[in-house]
Design a protein around this motif. Structure first.
Motif, short mmCIF file in Angstrom:
data_model
loop_
_atom_site.label_atom_id
_atom_site.label_comp_id
_atom_site.label_asym_id
_atom_site.label_seq_id
_atom_site.Cartn_x
_atom_site.Cartn_y
_atom_site.Cartn_z
N LEU A 216 -0.55 2.21 2.16
CA LEU A 216 0.74 2.90 2.14
C LEU A 216 1.86 1.97 1.67
CD1 LEU A 216 1.02 5.23 5.28
CD2 LEU A 216 1.16 5.86 2.87
N GLU A 217 1.86 0.75 2.16
CA GLU A 217 2.88 -0.21 1.73
C GLU A 217 2.78 -0.50 0.23
OE1 GLU A 217 3.40 -3.81 3.93
OE2 GLU A 217 3.08 -2.84 5.86
N ALA A 218 1.54 -0.67 -0.25
CA ALA A 218 1.36 -0.94 -1.68
C ALA A 218 1.82 0.24 -2.52
CB ALA A 218 -0.12 -1.25 -1.95
N SER A 219 1.50 1.45 -2.06
CA SER A 219 1.92 2.65 -2.77
C SER A 219 3.44 2.77 -2.76
CB SER A 219 1.28 3.88 -2.13
OG SER A 219 1.79 5.07 -2.70
N ALA A 220 4.05 2.50 -1.62
CA ALA A 220 5.51 2.59 -1.51
C ALA A 220 6.20 1.56 -2.40
CB ALA A 220 5.93 2.39 -0.05
N ASP A 225 9.37 0.41 -7.24
CA ASP A 225 9.56 -0.23 -8.54
C ASP A 225 9.71 0.80 -9.66
OD1 ASP A 225 9.35 -2.68 -7.32
OD2 ASP A 225 7.23 -2.96 -7.80
N ALA A 226 9.15 1.99 -9.46
CA ALA A 226 9.27 3.05 -10.47
C ALA A 226 10.54 3.88 -10.29
CB ALA A 226 8.05 3.96 -10.40
N ALA A 232 9.18 6.65 -1.72
CA ALA A 232 8.82 5.37 -1.09
C ALA A 232 9.30 5.33 0.35
CB ALA A 232 9.44 4.22 -1.89
N ILE A 233 10.50 5.81 0.60
CA ILE A 233 11.04 5.81 1.96
C ILE A 233 10.19 6.69 2.87
CG2 ILE A 233 12.99 6.59 3.37
CD1 ILE A 233 14.85 5.58 1.15
N ASP A 234 9.79 7.84 2.37
CA ASP A 234 8.94 8.74 3.17
C ASP A 234 7.66 8.03 3.63
OD1 ASP A 234 10.72 10.81 3.00
OD2 ASP A 234 9.69 11.83 1.34
N LEU A 252 10.44 -3.73 3.71
CA LEU A 252 10.38 -2.91 2.50
C LEU A 252 11.23 -1.65 2.66
CD1 LEU A 252 9.05 -3.03 -0.26
CD2 LEU A 252 7.11 -1.77 0.67
N LEU A 253 11.25 -1.09 3.86
CA LEU A 253 12.08 0.09 4.10
C LEU A 253 13.56 -0.25 4.00
CD1 LEU A 253 12.40 3.04 4.95
CD2 LEU A 253 12.12 2.31 7.34
N ILE A 254 13.95 -1.38 4.54
CA ILE A 254 15.34 -1.82 4.43
C ILE A 254 15.72 -2.07 2.97
CG2 ILE A 254 16.89 -3.76 4.96
CD1 ILE A 254 15.42 -3.91 7.70
N GLU A 255 14.79 -2.66 2.21
CA GLU A 255 15.03 -2.87 0.78
C GLU A 255 15.21 -1.54 0.05
OE1 GLU A 255 12.75 -4.69 -3.14
OE2 GLU A 255 12.07 -5.24 -1.13
#
Length: 303
Positions: A216-220, A225-226, A232-234, A252-255
């Motif tokens: 999930l993290e890799a997908s987000a 990046d896209a 991504a947030i979901d 990553l969520l904060i970013e």
């Protein structure tokens, strides 16, 4: 007696199979046969192991059945769409071989017996393994293979855990494309054999959970990046809901909030994370994470 009748009825429905050449291989009917535990290193009544199980070399079989083994959400075995009933010990053998195959193609016989029947003497444990293997082959000789020392799940058996693992590793690959349907990735897989109380399942369950969160993290990250920030947030919200103290997902969520210009959301997320981290572990978020939203947080004020 009910379990034995059920097993024999399954075997009775399996006809002779025509294999390459002129040989016809019948299934064991077994009602008049001695218990497999009494016949040495055979996996079936009166049959030597080399003749009783499939070779690892591929054999072309006419009308070869489609075999599907499900472990997520509970044990289920289907052949050609038909549900197959197996005794519990036979289920345990298939489940262990399926999970073991993720890391290695074969499993040592002695190790398998020891892992599945921890409290049983060595001889009794191996006898139970032989009985379980015999029951499995009553359902189909194509499910497992082996030799004197090792046994394995046949390559033709589709396993839902393997499918999940392959999909997750594709997401973890740096060369993989964006998921065609990001919402499907966020669905948490059903628990691995939830009603089973087995020590050897604890590590496997945690490995699947960690693999799912990493995927999930890799997908987000790829979605981020896209420029697909909402998607991504979901996905990241799913991860932090599963594991609130997972700093990689929180960062990553904060970013993601910062990339869409929501400083307030970013600071609120960091404050929530810092509060939980302090409450549970009495530690603070990393300085790098705090600096992303403008400096240190006063944890005492967040309590």
């Amino acid at each position: 007696m009910t379990g034995e009748k059920a097993d024999l009825s399954v075997a009775a429905r399996i006809p002779f199979r025509q294999v390459r050449g002129d040989h016809r291989v019948p299934e064991a009917r077994g009602s008049m046969c001695p218990e497999p535990e009494q016949v040495g290193e055979s996996d079936g009544p009166g049959r030597p192991f080399t003749a009783a199980v499939a070779s690892r070399d591929h054999i072309t079989v006419e009308g070869e059945p489609t075999m599907r083994l499900s472990l997520l959400g509970g044990f289920a075995l289907r052949m050609d769409g038909r549900a197959i009933a197996l005794p519990l010990n036979a289920q345990r053998v298939l489940a262990y071989l399926s999970l073991d195959k993720v890391s290695r193609p074969e499993c040592d016989r002695a190790l398998l017996a020891e892992r599945l029947w921890v409290d049983a003497p060595t001889g009794r444990a191996r006898g139970r393994l032989r009985t379980a293997m015999w029951r499995i082959r009553q359902a189909s000789p194509d499910l497992v293979g082996g030799n004197t020392n090792n046994v394995w799940l046949a390559d033709d058996v589709d396993v839902d855990v393997h499918d999940f693992s392959h999909a997750a590793h594709r997401l973890l690959s740096e060369t993989s494309d964006l998921p065609t349907d990001p919402t499907q990735v966020a669905v948490r897989p059903a628990e691995l054999l939830p009603s089973w109380d087995e020590d050897w399942l604890m590590l496997a369950r945690e490995q699947l959970r960690q693999l799912w969160m990493h995927a999930l993290e890799a997908s987000a990250r790829r979605l981020l990046d896209a420029g697909m920030i909402p998607q991504a947030i979901d996905q990241l919200l799913v991860v932090v809901a599963e594991e609130p103290l997972r700093e990689s997902a929180q960062a990553l969520l904060i970013e993601a909030y910062l990339r869409e210009g929501n400083m307030c959301e970013a600071r609120r997320q960091l404050a929530s994370f810092a509060r939980q981290l302090w409450t549970v572990l009495r530690v603070r978020p990393s300085r790098d994470l705090c600096e992303r939203v403008g400096g240190e947080l006063n944890v005492e004020r967040l309590r």
